[in-house]
Design an enzyme around this catalytic site. Sequence first.
Site, PDB file in Angstrom:
ATOM      1  N   GLU A  44      38.542   9.965  -5.021  1.00 13.03           N
ATOM      2  CA  GLU A  44      37.860   9.197  -3.981  1.00 13.03           C
ATOM      3  C   GLU A  44      38.423   9.549  -2.603  1.00 13.03           C
ATOM      4  O   GLU A  44      39.627   9.571  -2.398  1.00 13.03           O
ATOM      5  CB  GLU A  44      38.052   7.705  -4.265  1.00 13.03           C
ATOM      6  CG  GLU A  44      37.326   6.776  -3.319  1.00 13.03           C
ATOM      7  CD  GLU A  44      37.484   5.308  -3.703  1.00 13.03           C
ATOM      8  OE1 GLU A  44      36.813   4.459  -3.096  1.00 13.03           O
ATOM      9  OE2 GLU A  44      38.294   5.006  -4.624  1.00 13.03           O
ATOM     10  N   LYS A 127      28.924   4.908  -3.351  1.00  9.28           N
ATOM     11  CA  LYS A 127      29.577   3.813  -4.062  1.00  9.28           C
ATOM     12  C   LYS A 127      28.788   2.518  -3.911  1.00  9.28           C
ATOM     13  O   LYS A 127      28.375   2.159  -2.811  1.00  9.28           O
ATOM     14  CB  LYS A 127      31.001   3.639  -3.503  1.00  9.28           C
ATOM     15  CG  LYS A 127      31.898   2.642  -4.208  1.00  9.28           C
ATOM     16  CD  LYS A 127      33.284   2.703  -3.574  1.00  9.28           C
ATOM     17  CE  LYS A 127      34.289   1.783  -4.237  1.00  9.28           C
ATOM     18  NZ  LYS A 127      35.633   1.910  -3.602  1.00  9.28           N
ATOM     19  N   CYS A 163      35.409   4.248  -8.429  1.00  6.98           N
ATOM     20  CA  CYS A 163      36.407   3.170  -8.480  1.00  6.98           C
ATOM     21  C   CYS A 163      35.832   1.788  -8.782  1.00  6.98           C
ATOM     22  O   CYS A 163      35.593   1.450  -9.937  1.00  6.98           O
ATOM     23  CB  CYS A 163      37.222   3.159  -7.193  1.00  6.98           C
ATOM     24  SG  CYS A 163      38.886   2.466  -7.411  1.00  6.98           S
ATOM     25  N   SER A 190      42.992   4.411  -6.445  1.00  6.25           N
ATOM     26  CA  SER A 190      43.506   3.152  -6.998  1.00  6.25           C
ATOM     27  C   SER A 190      45.005   3.059  -6.769  1.00  6.25           C
ATOM     28  O   SER A 190      45.783   3.821  -7.352  1.00  6.25           O
ATOM     29  CB  SER A 190      43.203   3.078  -8.498  1.00  6.25           C
ATOM     30  OG  SER A 190      43.674   1.871  -9.055  1.00  6.25           O
ATOM     31  N   LYS A 196      49.780  -2.092 -13.795  1.00  3.01           N
ATOM     32  CA  LYS A 196      48.339  -1.912 -13.586  1.00  3.01           C
ATOM     33  C   LYS A 196      47.721  -1.042 -14.674  1.00  3.01           C
ATOM     34  O   LYS A 196      46.536  -1.173 -14.984  1.00  3.01           O
ATOM     35  CB  LYS A 196      48.085  -1.296 -12.205  1.00  3.01           C
ATOM     36  CG  LYS A 196      46.638  -1.415 -11.736  1.00  3.01           C
ATOM     37  CD  LYS A 196      46.511  -0.998 -10.290  1.00  3.01           C
ATOM     38  CE  LYS A 196      45.107  -1.258  -9.750  1.00  3.01           C
ATOM     39  NZ  LYS A 196      45.001  -0.879  -8.311  1.00  3.01           N
ATOM     40  N   LEU A 330      74.746   1.058   6.153  1.00  6.29           N
ATOM     41  CA  LEU A 330      75.348   0.973   4.817  1.00  6.29           C
ATOM     42  C   LEU A 330      76.411  -0.115   4.849  1.00  6.29           C
ATOM     43  O   LEU A 330      77.455   0.050   5.475  1.00  6.29           O
ATOM     44  CB  LEU A 330      75.956   2.313   4.408  1.00  6.29           C
ATOM     45  CG  LEU A 330      74.982   3.499   4.300  1.00  6.29           C
ATOM     46  CD1 LEU A 330      75.728   4.744   3.833  1.00  6.29           C
ATOM     47  CD2 LEU A 330      73.835   3.175   3.361  1.00  6.29           C
ATOM     48  N   ILE A 334      74.070  -4.151  -2.325  1.00  5.35           N
ATOM     49  CA  ILE A 334      73.131  -3.563  -3.266  1.00  5.35           C
ATOM     50  C   ILE A 334      71.857  -3.078  -2.586  1.00  5.35           C
ATOM     51  O   ILE A 334      71.308  -2.036  -2.944  1.00  5.35           O
ATOM     52  CB  ILE A 334      72.802  -4.581  -4.395  1.00  5.35           C
ATOM     53  CG1 ILE A 334      71.953  -3.922  -5.487  1.00  5.35           C
ATOM     54  CG2 ILE A 334      72.110  -5.806  -3.847  1.00  5.35           C
ATOM     55  CD1 ILE A 334      72.662  -2.813  -6.226  1.00  5.35           C
ATOM     56  N   ASP A 335      71.361  -3.802  -1.588  1.00  3.86           N
ATOM     57  CA  ASP A 335      70.089  -3.428  -0.965  1.00  3.86           C
ATOM     58  C   ASP A 335      70.184  -2.104  -0.226  1.00  3.86           C
ATOM     59  O   ASP A 335      69.345  -1.211  -0.402  1.00  3.86           O
ATOM     60  CB  ASP A 335      69.619  -4.527  -0.003  1.00  3.86           C
ATOM     61  CG  ASP A 335      69.292  -5.824  -0.708  1.00  3.86           C
ATOM     62  OD1 ASP A 335      68.827  -5.763  -1.859  1.00  3.86           O
ATOM     63  OD2 ASP A 335      69.494  -6.898  -0.115  1.00  3.86           O
ATOM     64  N   GLU A 435      64.395 -11.886   0.362  1.00  3.87           N
ATOM     65  CA  GLU A 435      64.901 -12.226   1.696  1.00  3.87           C
ATOM     66  C   GLU A 435      63.763 -12.346   2.703  1.00  3.87           C
ATOM     67  O   GLU A 435      63.750 -13.259   3.532  1.00  3.87           O
ATOM     68  CB  GLU A 435      65.896 -11.156   2.154  1.00  3.87           C
ATOM     69  CG  GLU A 435      67.164 -11.097   1.324  1.00  3.87           C
ATOM     70  CD  GLU A 435      68.020  -9.901   1.668  1.00  3.87           C
ATOM     71  OE1 GLU A 435      69.170  -9.850   1.192  1.00  3.87           O
ATOM     72  OE2 GLU A 435      67.544  -9.012   2.394  1.00  3.87           O
TER      73      GLU A 435
END
Length: 579
Positions: A44, A127, A163, A190, A196, A330, A334-335, A435
Amino acid sequence: MPILRLALAQTNPRLGDFSRNVLQIVNTAVEAFGQGADLVAFGEMSLTGYPIEDLATRPDFLRETRTHLEDIATQIAASGAGSIPVIVGFPHGPLDDHHANSGSPSAIAYNSAAVLQDGRIIGIYNKHHLPNYSVFDEYRIFRAGSDALVLHVAGADVALAICEDIWREGGPVATIAEVKPSLLLILNGSPFEREKDEVRLPLVQRRAEQVNAPAVYLNLVGGQDDLVFDGGSFVTNASGKVLARAHQFVEQTLLVDIDVKDSTTNGSQVGPGVVVVEAGAGNPQRSTRAKVSPEIAPQLDINEQIWDALVLGMRDYVEKNGFRSVILGLSGGIDSAVCAALAVDAIGPDRVFGVSMPSNYSSDHSRSDADDLAERLGIDIRTEAIAPLVDPVETQLHLDGVAAENLQARIRGIILMGLSNAEGHLVLTTGNKTEIAVGYSTIYGDSVGGFAPIRDVPKTLVWELAKWRNEHARTKGLTPPIPENSITKPPSAELRPGQVDQDTLPEYDVLDAILDAYITERVGRDVIISRGFGAEMVDRVISLVDRAEWKRRQGAIGPKISEMAFGRDRRLPVTFTRN
């Protein structure tokens, strides 16, 4: 029964980069012709890239698109491959007349697929169903088509759909079923979402059974702004069995031979609302070609899919927007560790730059964990202490408490943006979905950045992905990229002595469960409380989410991986009084 050889081109178009997209389409079609394909198909809006949003309402863009489409047909024919049909997704316009089904007076184009052969456009399918939910605004910018199109080629009838046409009952699929086609070919743009695939495959299987013919699901691949198209194109037989499947998150041309039933149209009009396009006998090499063995690519587990989607989304945002490198803070947490690892996987360690920005409250392990991360990833890291910049502002403005905490975050933002301006890096902001949901960030501080890699990743999933990425490295005999201490230590913004996130927030597994109910499921307070969550906690979380909308409106975009991402998925007012 004839054997139809299809070349299904799962491409990553660059939106508006016509010269590149045209070259790729032409080269792919010519190569497929040499491989004996009877038909070549692209996804598409494969000529322009997708979604084109309000470019669909610009006559100059649409005219340019048409010129390039005609050029594709000419080039393929000039190469000697013009005898086989090539199907290309494109916006069909501009159209001068306005119809009642346009959805908007500015709609001057269709979302279409062109059939190219012998140097010209021999057919166009428009479409029918225009999605108007989640990230899609097609009812606003496109007109709806009305006719079905059947391509008669090599003794077979190939019916087209685009689609959303297969997601709605009735419409072109019901009409196609009456025609009794040999094959249903569906062009898709898509976007990826978690799980999904568990919806797509059963849907296509139902449509294959409905039309009693094999079905092809051909998808785009690549990142476009906040969307990631995951490819994963596949073919089923009339009973829904998977015959072939392309890989996810990579460009690929899937070559497949399909046994199909004979045509019933004989190149003629078969009834109202159905247009038949005659495309001839197929590839001249049909009589001499050997049958190809279909590829069925393995399906990735869900964490690998999510990681690959985030990597592809970042890589394409960086590359398609012309950035040479990225920079991020840095903290040892963890994030930032996950964002840095994603960046390295996306564009390589030589293009990723980290900055450690310790404050007077930063722990020794935060600094050492940041250094450990940089060493594991092989990226550059520099240290820019913030105290010399914080102290004079804090003193002059007499700041304390939250104002002083926010100042530290904003000084870090100034450092990152200064380095970005001076050295040309794209700043990555490292906030996660949890967050961002509750506003647990400093606007113009740690929210500073042009791209947010984990914007749609809840905190609990950040940890899960970190563990997966480390284990993935171990299975390959490589050093795990994320320090174990970054995964196991309590998360903290380190803006005051002894601070941890749970000073002001519920435990993250509880918080994410409440947020999922309120944001993704869109259920209210009473329903959430009925699931066993405390009323006071639920009220506090809902209040935080509602009050943080103004922050989210100003935040950087990032890859969508969930059913309900912040942004176009969820559009709520900033000014909202809850009684």
